[in-house]
Write an enzyme that holds these catalytic residues in place. Structure first.
Site, PDB file in Angstrom:
ATOM      1  N   ASP A 146       0.807  -1.221   0.000  1.00 34.12           N
ATOM      2  CA  ASP A 146       0.000   0.000   0.000  1.00 34.12           C
ATOM      3  C   ASP A 146       0.842   1.276   0.000  1.00 34.12           C
ATOM      4  O   ASP A 146       0.348   2.344   0.357  1.00 34.12           O
ATOM      5  CB  ASP A 146      -0.958   0.016   1.196  1.00 34.12           C
ATOM      6  CG  ASP A 146      -0.227   0.078   2.530  1.00 34.12           C
ATOM      7  OD1 ASP A 146       0.975  -0.276   2.574  1.00 34.12           O
ATOM      8  OD2 ASP A 146      -0.851   0.473   3.531  1.00 34.12           O
ATOM      9  N   GLU A 147       2.096   1.182  -0.424  1.00 29.01           N
ATOM     10  CA  GLU A 147       2.955   2.363  -0.453  1.00 29.01           C
ATOM     11  C   GLU A 147       3.862   2.325  -1.678  1.00 29.01           C
ATOM     12  O   GLU A 147       4.333   1.262  -2.087  1.00 29.01           O
ATOM     13  CB  GLU A 147       3.834   2.435   0.793  1.00 29.01           C
ATOM     14  CG  GLU A 147       3.103   2.762   2.077  1.00 29.01           C
ATOM     15  CD  GLU A 147       4.071   2.869   3.246  1.00 29.01           C
ATOM     16  OE1 GLU A 147       4.417   4.005   3.633  1.00 29.01           O
ATOM     17  OE2 GLU A 147       4.481   1.821   3.766  1.00 29.01           O
TER      18      GLU A 147
END
Length: 463
Positions: free
Chosen positions: A97-98
């Site tokens: 998620d990054e």
């Protein structure tokens, strides 16, 4: 991304989860029964990650518990990165998620903040996912900026506002500083990022090694690491499992090792890699953790060899009457399957001789290449007293072909369509095959597969 797992469920089922206190958690009956992440509505009521499910429900009785769905997370993760890549090809995935994105050369009518806000709005509009974005001249500062204001924050850190924004923060909140390093720095009188920036690099290098000088550089906003859009070559692939009940019998541990070796082998073969080092991880009921490893005579991705080697390591290093809480297998020193090379000393001059391994060789590859029967490589008797055929007696070509067939069947029909005999035993480690409910945010190898290359079946039913 903000509270990514919970946000994914809210996006998938808004009527059920959007705007409500939710938490992704495992079973309360096992040690896996802890909160992995909580929505911001749950956090405002006191729910925190790593809380047990019981504690979380006591803190927030109206909390909605959700079972993990890693296929949902991976699908939305890919969708997020696809949108970002529409603006720049220079995207480095950091976790599920990054990511970092270099927008230096993006043709956009507006400021960098305007561009970041557009990406943020698109992610929310098209995927219903909130995110926070950090803007900075380098990766370290961008990461720090993205963590400052959540959810839906947009923060810019530059060398001009570094002192006001970054330096007052506790050193433990600095990206790249773990809890143990933070404790050591505090004991040295360095409690803030500003104090770290002012520290003597030579002194810190003496205390922390070369990492000490690097931390001083980062604290001063100097990070020269470039965006790498190409995935880093995998150095190792492994799986671990924390057990609901401590194990004391080697027979039970062998079943866990088989399920671990099965999934490690599956992932390694999926990437068409082979590895040279098998590592066994053991954590005991005292929380003491040990790792032991064995270097193989030739690289492999065969589950059978991973299992035999791990079993041998267990036999040689398991203390008597030990109770095991965690088991893990890792295959390291990975290299492409088609270029797997074994260095062998020449009999004439002692210089290394490169030998190309045939993927479809017959007979005893171990004996042919090493010139020995490898009787000492893996004992013919397992720690459980059951006779195991040593690798030199196996037909490696047959095992490779068998793996290709069973991998194809499991890709199409599910992980449980073909199993080894020991894997039929009812054991909690069989859940390792449930890819929908198991995974980690740092398991990036599945995110790097080409479009259409993700063949793990959903619930063992569809591809």
């Amino acid at each position: 991304m903000n509270a990514f797992y919970c946000s994914c469920h809210a996006a998938a089922e808004p009527k059920r989860y959007a705007g409500r206190p939710t938490a992704v958690a495992g079973s309360p009956e096992t040690r896996h029964g802890v909160v992995v992440t909580a929505s911001y509505e749950a956090r405002s009521r006191g729910v925190r990650a790593t809380m047990t499910v019981t504690q979380a429900l006591r803190t927030c009785p109206e909390l909605l518990l959700i079972a993990p769905d890693f296929q949902l997370y991976r699908r939305l993760s890919k969708a997020v990165f696809d949108i970002v890549r529409q603006y720049t090809p220079d995207v480095e995935v950091f976790s599920i998620d990054e990511c970092w994105a270099d927008v230096t050369h993006v043709p956009f009518c507006g400021s960098t903040s305007d561009l970041a806000r557009e990406i943020q709005k698109r992610l929310h509009r098209e995927l219903k996912l909130p995110c926070s974005i950090g803007i900075a001249p380098n990766k370290f500062l961008a990461k720090m900026a993205s963590d400052l204001h959540k959810p839906q924050g947009l923060t810019e850190i530059s060398l001009h506002n570094l002192v006001e924004v970054l330096w007052p923060m506790p050193v433990g909140q600095m990206f790249g500083v773990g809890p143990k390093t933070a404790e050591r720095l505090v004991r040295m009188g360095i409690s803030t990022i500003g104090a770290l920036a002012a520290a003597n690099p030579e002194h810190l290098s003496h205390r922390l090694g070369k990492r000490g000088r690097q931390l001083v550089e980062l604290a001063n906003g100097r990070d020269f690491a470039e965006i790498s859009s190409a995935p880093e070559p995998l150095k190792s692939i492994g799986h671990t499992i924390t057990l609901a009940k401590d194990l004391s019998h080697p027979e039970d541990m062998a079943t866990v090792l088989m399920n671990l070796a099965d999934q490690v082998g599956r992932r390694v073969r999926r990437h068409r890699l082979v590895g040279k080092t098998v590592q066994l991880t053991l954590r005991f009921d005292s929380r003491r953790t040990i790792t032991r490893e064995q270097t193989l005579p030739i690289p492999t991705a065969l589950t059978e060899i991973l299992y035999d080697t791990a079993l041998s390591l267990l036999h040689n290093h398991l203390p008597k009457a030990a109770k095991v809480r965690l088991l893990g297998i890792t295959l390291g020193h990975l290299q492409p399957e088609e270029t797997a090379i074994l260095e062998k000393h020449s009999r004439t001059n002692g210089t290394p001789e490169s030998i190309q391994l045939s993927l479809f060789s017959t007979g005893s590859v171990f004996e042919d290449i090493t010139g020995s029967s490898q009787q000492n490589f893996i004992p013919s008797e397992s720690p459980l007293g059951n006779a195991l055929p040593p690798p030199q007696q196996r037909n490696l070509d047959r095992l490779r072909r068998l793996s290709q067939v069973t991998d194809a069947l499991r890709d199409k029909y599910g992980e449980s369509i073909v199993l080894r005999g020991r894997m039929l035993t009812q054991d909690e480690s069989q859940h390792l095959r449930e890819h929908q409910t198991r995974g980690t945010s740092l398991q990036k190898d599945i995110l790097s597969w080409p479009e259409g290359g993700e063949t793990w079946p959903k619930d063992g039913k569809e591809t």
